[in-house]
Design a protein around this motif. Structure first.
Motif, PDB file in Angstrom:
ATOM      1  N   GLN A   1       4.577  -5.038  10.152  1.00 58.82           N
ATOM      2  CA  GLN A   1       4.897  -5.655  11.443  1.00 58.82           C
ATOM      3  C   GLN A   1       3.675  -5.895  12.333  1.00 58.82           C
ATOM      4  OE1 GLN A   1       8.088  -3.310  13.194  1.00 58.82           O
ATOM      5  NE2 GLN A   1       9.609  -4.551  12.131  1.00 58.82           N
ATOM      6  N   HIS A   2       2.479  -5.627  11.834  1.00 57.84           N
ATOM      7  CA  HIS A   2       1.278  -5.878  12.628  1.00 57.84           C
ATOM      8  C   HIS A   2       0.310  -6.813  11.921  1.00 57.84           C
ATOM      9  CE1 HIS A   2       2.409  -2.951  15.645  1.00 57.84           C
ATOM     10  NE2 HIS A   2       2.715  -2.129  14.677  1.00 57.84           N
TER      11      HIS A   2
ATOM     12  N   GLY B   1       0.795  -1.225   0.000  1.00 59.02           N
ATOM     13  CA  GLY B   1       0.000   0.000   0.000  1.00 59.02           C
ATOM     14  C   GLY B   1       0.826   1.272   0.000  1.00 59.02           C
ATOM     15  N   TRP B   2       0.154   2.370   0.251  1.00 57.79           N
ATOM     16  CA  TRP B   2       0.739   3.703   0.199  1.00 57.79           C
ATOM     17  C   TRP B   2       1.247   4.111   1.575  1.00 57.79           C
ATOM     18  CZ3 TRP B   2       1.298   6.536  -4.229  1.00 57.79           C
ATOM     19  CH2 TRP B   2       0.644   6.026  -5.362  1.00 57.79           C
ATOM     20  N   PHE B   3       2.419   4.750   1.584  1.00 57.91           N
ATOM     21  CA  PHE B   3       3.008   5.208   2.830  1.00 57.91           C
ATOM     22  C   PHE B   3       3.446   6.656   2.702  1.00 57.91           C
ATOM     23  CE2 PHE B   3       3.204   0.708   3.201  1.00 57.91           C
ATOM     24  CZ  PHE B   3       3.107   0.442   4.558  1.00 57.91           C
TER      25      PHE B   3
ATOM     26  N   ASP C   1       6.062   3.985   9.031  1.00 59.87           N
ATOM     27  CA  ASP C   1       6.254   2.722   9.749  1.00 59.87           C
ATOM     28  C   ASP C   1       7.676   2.568  10.284  1.00 59.87           C
ATOM     29  OD1 ASP C   1       7.691   2.257   7.452  1.00 59.87           O
ATOM     30  OD2 ASP C   1       6.626   0.439   6.880  1.00 59.87           O
ATOM     31  N   GLY C   2       8.504   3.620  10.105  1.00 62.01           N
ATOM     32  CA  GLY C   2       9.873   3.589  10.609  1.00 62.01           C
ATOM     33  C   GLY C   2      10.899   3.147   9.588  1.00 62.01           C
ATOM     34  N   ASP C   3      10.456   2.578   8.460  1.00 61.11           N
ATOM     35  CA  ASP C   3      11.400   2.196   7.413  1.00 61.11           C
ATOM     36  C   ASP C   3      12.036   3.439   6.812  1.00 61.11           C
ATOM     37  OD1 ASP C   3      10.921  -0.462   7.725  1.00 61.11           O
ATOM     38  OD2 ASP C   3       9.903  -0.768   5.819  1.00 61.11           O
ATOM     39  N   LYS C   4      13.257   3.258   6.300  1.00 62.15           N
ATOM     40  CA  LYS C   4      13.966   4.365   5.653  1.00 62.15           C
ATOM     41  C   LYS C   4      14.472   3.895   4.301  1.00 62.15           C
ATOM     42  CE  LYS C   4      15.639   6.541   9.881  1.00 62.15           C
ATOM     43  NZ  LYS C   4      16.823   6.986  10.629  1.00 62.15           N
TER      44      LYS C   4
END
Length: 172
Positions: A95-96, A28-30, A50-53
């Motif tokens: 992660q959820h 999906g879109w972030f 979500d904390g990803d870089k």
């Protein structure tokens, strides 16, 4: 020295804090934010909700920035309602896992989705909702009963026979 670094940073087209919006296939879109710029590599560091870089060059930032701007423009001009309250939604959260929810309301081009698992609400635009509704949740592996528990048929001990159902799922 420091004067050179300031000159390079001036040449950085996008400032720290610039908002981006990117689709990750199958997830999906972030929303993301430019958190730094490396003048040596001319790459921007983007941090997502979500904390990803990830690092992006100027062209990649431009593409995600244009999507963020289009999303904002669509939210302000696109006020028609495609999905009604009560529309069922399943969204994957990094992660959820998968969360079930439903459309609670629509205002100014934005849908409010309430998720069952945690009661949290999320505001999303029509484009993102359409993407979520297109995303196929991989099915759980299941078994189904082929035999019956009727002891009189076949004079046996009433055991069930199990036949695995073939599952075809798109890998995410």
């Amino acid at each position: 020295g420091e004067a050179e670094l300031e000159e390079v940073l001036k040449n950085a087209r996008y400032e720290v804090g610039t908002k981006v919006y990117k689709n990750f296939q199958g997830f999906g879109w972030f929303h993301g934010t430019v958190v730094s710029y490396n003048p040596k590599t001319a790459l921007y560091m983007i941090e997502y909700e979500d904390g990803d870089k990830e690092e992006m060059n100027e062209k990649e930032v431009q593409a995600t920035l244009e999507r963020a701007e289009r999303k904002q423009m669509a939210a302000t001009r696109n006020k028609r309602k495609l999905y009604k309250e009560g529309t069922q939604v399943e969204k994957y959260f990094y992660q959820h896992g998968w969360y079930k929810g439903k459309v609670m309301s629509f205002k100014d081009g934005v849908y409010t989705i309430k998720f069952e698992q945690d009661g949290e609400e999320e505001d999303i635009d029509e484009e993102e909702l359409s993407e979520i509704l297109k995303t196929v949740k991989p099915p759980k592996r299941q078994r189904r009963s082929v035999g019956s528990k009727d002891k009189s048929s076949q004079g046996g001990g009433g055991e069930k026979k199990w036949d695995p159902i073939q599952i075809v799922a798109t890998c995410l």
